[in-house]
Scaffold this motif. Structure first.
Motif, PDB file in Angstrom:
ATOM      1  N   UNK A 135       0.825  -1.201   0.000  1.00 43.48           N
ATOM      2  CA  UNK A 135       0.000   0.000   0.000  1.00 43.48           C
ATOM      3  C   UNK A 135       0.864   1.258   0.000  1.00 43.48           C
ATOM      4  N   UNK A 136       1.840   1.319   0.900  1.00 45.74           N
ATOM      5  CA  UNK A 136       2.664   2.520   1.003  1.00 45.74           C
ATOM      6  C   UNK A 136       3.459   2.764  -0.270  1.00 45.74           C
ATOM      7  N   UNK A 137       3.939   1.696  -0.914  1.00 46.72           N
ATOM      8  CA  UNK A 137       4.692   1.857  -2.160  1.00 46.72           C
ATOM      9  C   UNK A 137       3.810   2.424  -3.265  1.00 46.72           C
ATOM     10  N   UNK A 142       4.170   6.336  -4.673  1.00 47.37           N
ATOM     11  CA  UNK A 142       4.051   6.460  -6.131  1.00 47.37           C
ATOM     12  C   UNK A 142       2.773   7.171  -6.561  1.00 47.37           C
ATOM     13  N   UNK A 143       1.789   7.292  -5.663  1.00 49.95           N
ATOM     14  CA  UNK A 143       0.525   7.983  -5.954  1.00 49.95           C
ATOM     15  C   UNK A 143      -0.172   7.392  -7.179  1.00 49.95           C
ATOM     16  N   UNK A 144      -0.205   6.065  -7.243  1.00 49.80           N
ATOM     17  CA  UNK A 144      -0.851   5.366  -8.348  1.00 49.80           C
ATOM     18  C   UNK A 144      -2.343   5.673  -8.377  1.00 49.80           C
ATOM     19  N   UNK A 145      -2.878   5.941  -9.585  1.00 52.35           N
ATOM     20  CA  UNK A 145      -4.304   6.238  -9.733  1.00 52.35           C
ATOM     21  C   UNK A 145      -4.886   5.422 -10.888  1.00 52.35           C
ATOM     22  N   UNK A 148      -3.544   4.457 -14.805  1.00 54.05           N
ATOM     23  CA  UNK A 148      -2.101   4.409 -14.968  1.00 54.05           C
ATOM     24  C   UNK A 148      -1.636   2.963 -15.126  1.00 54.05           C
ATOM     25  N   UNK A 149      -0.368   2.818 -15.505  1.00 54.41           N
ATOM     26  CA  UNK A 149       0.230   1.490 -15.648  1.00 54.41           C
ATOM     27  C   UNK A 149       1.303   1.300 -14.588  1.00 54.41           C
ATOM     28  N   UNK A 150       1.410   0.063 -14.062  1.00 52.79           N
ATOM     29  CA  UNK A 150       2.385  -0.222 -13.017  1.00 52.79           C
ATOM     30  C   UNK A 150       3.059  -1.556 -13.302  1.00 52.79           C
ATOM     31  N   UNK A 208       6.114   2.772 -18.420  1.00 55.89           N
ATOM     32  CA  UNK A 208       5.010   2.658 -17.470  1.00 55.89           C
ATOM     33  C   UNK A 208       5.048   3.861 -16.529  1.00 55.89           C
ATOM     34  N   UNK A 209       3.924   4.098 -15.853  1.00 54.69           N
ATOM     35  CA  UNK A 209       3.865   5.222 -14.919  1.00 54.69           C
ATOM     36  C   UNK A 209       4.601   4.923 -13.614  1.00 54.69           C
ATOM     37  N   UNK A 210       4.532   3.669 -13.167  1.00 53.60           N
ATOM     38  CA  UNK A 210       5.103   3.292 -11.872  1.00 53.60           C
ATOM     39  C   UNK A 210       5.832   1.967 -12.008  1.00 53.60           C
ATOM     40  N   UNK A 211       7.002   1.875 -11.409  1.00 52.98           N
ATOM     41  CA  UNK A 211       7.693   0.596 -11.215  1.00 52.98           C
ATOM     42  C   UNK A 211       7.812   0.362  -9.720  1.00 52.98           C
ATOM     43  N   UNK A 212       7.383  -0.808  -9.275  1.00 55.44           N
ATOM     44  CA  UNK A 212       7.543  -1.194  -7.872  1.00 55.44           C
ATOM     45  C   UNK A 212       8.508  -2.372  -7.831  1.00 55.44           C
ATOM     46  N   UNK A 213       9.676  -2.141  -7.232  1.00 55.33           N
ATOM     47  CA  UNK A 213      10.754  -3.130  -7.232  1.00 55.33           C
ATOM     48  C   UNK A 213      10.959  -3.723  -5.846  1.00 55.33           C
TER      49      UNK A 213
END
Length: 306
Positions: A135-137, A142-145, A148-150, A208-213
């Motif tokens: 959730x925090x990531x 990242x403020x994913x909405x 968007x793409x992640x 992509x808009x967000x990468x979560x690693x």
């Protein structure tokens, strides 16, 4: 009480984990004592300085690892509010205090949330670190909405699997990565596409808009080129040394959050969220479950109290 402990020999690794007898913990101000029913751990904990020392850097061994728990409050410290004796709770223990791999542990009350009666302790113990980290990531950093793409690395792992479900629910396009055997799991959780990091080219994905690693190293470095202008790369693996050309790069450590834990528990009750629980082992078998390089499906949970 019985607990899993580590002693002063850091080089002993997993072989240094011992089932020991420790004194019953004391509840300081704003603490509660929790009778632990189920506990989670992170395989790399034996490499963390906080496993061995307190906030001032002093040796605190023998110390108890494990930082996720589900159980029942048995005692309240002075000034503690918001929880009651006999209440079912789940959450995080402090990084620099004795943890959850024990029959009883002292926890700051603010780090715990009430556990609904229809959520079992084993499932609850798999949720705190994975759920809060995901959730925090995605949303706090990242403020994913919607729309968007992640790209989520390790999409079938403990953190990644939760992130896939949360991102899918918010209406993002989700691309998961992992090994070939993880494809069906990631797609089953709601990922729109999957990349086998051992056989497919990550760079073919486009931006992509967000990468979560959650992996770090070469994968983290290669992922920077995939972040479109204005996008964000978030990692929990290591401090960032490379950044997207026109985007942000953030490294963070998960923080306790009672309100968010309660929200995650409600999502679990509603069937909107499902942690992947793997093996469930007794406390005495913790050491054999702790091997950092042992790849197992789902999150291993230690059942402490029946």
């Amino acid at each position: 009480m019985q607990a899993i402990t580590v002693h002063q020999d850091r080089d002993a690794g997993v072989s240094g984990l011992t089932l020991s007898e420790l004194p019953h913990p004391h509840a300081a101000g704003n603490d509660v004592i929790v009778e632990v029913h189920a506990a989670g751990f992170t395989p790399g904990e034996l490499d963390w300085p906080s496993t061995w020392t307190d906030r001032a850097g002093r040796d605190r061994t023998p110390s108890v690892p494990g930082h996720e728990l589900s159980g029942v409050v048995t005692e309240l410290g002075y000034g503690t509010t918001g929880l009651t004796v006999g209440q079912r709770v789940f959450g995080l223990t402090d990084w620099t205090r004795n943890g959850s791999l024990a029959q009883y542990t002292a926890v700051e009350a603010r780090n715990l949330a009430p556990l609904p009666a229809d959520v079992d302790h084993v499932t609850a113990a798999a949720l705190p670190i994975s759920g809060l980290t995901a959730w925090q990531a995605l949303f706090d950093h990242a403020h994913l909405i919607t729309g968007q793409s992640v790209l989520i690395h390790g999409a079938a792992g403990g953190v990644g699997s939760i992130a896939v479900q949360l991102a899918r629910e918010v209406g993002a396009r989700v691309i998961g990565t992992g090994r070939a055997g993880d494809r069906d799991t990631a797609l089953g959780l709601g990922a729109d596409a999957f990349v086998d990091l051992q056989a497919e080219e990550l760079e073919d994905l486009g931006e992509v808009d967000v990468v979560f690693d959650v992996i770090g190293g070469e994968i983290l470095e290669r992922s920077t080129a995939l972040v479109r202008p204005g996008g964000t790369l978030v990692t929990i693996a290591e401090p960032v040394t490379v950044r997207p050309r026109d985007g942000r790069a953030i490294f963070f450590l998960v923080e306790p959050d009672r309100a968010r834990l309660a929200d995650l528990a409600q999502r679990l009750r509603d069937g909107r969220l499902k942690p992947i629980v793997g093996a469930v082992r007794p406390l005495a078998e913790t050491a054999s479950s702790f091997t950092p390089d042992k790849r197992t499906p789902g999150k291993t949970i230690i059942r402490v109290t029946d």
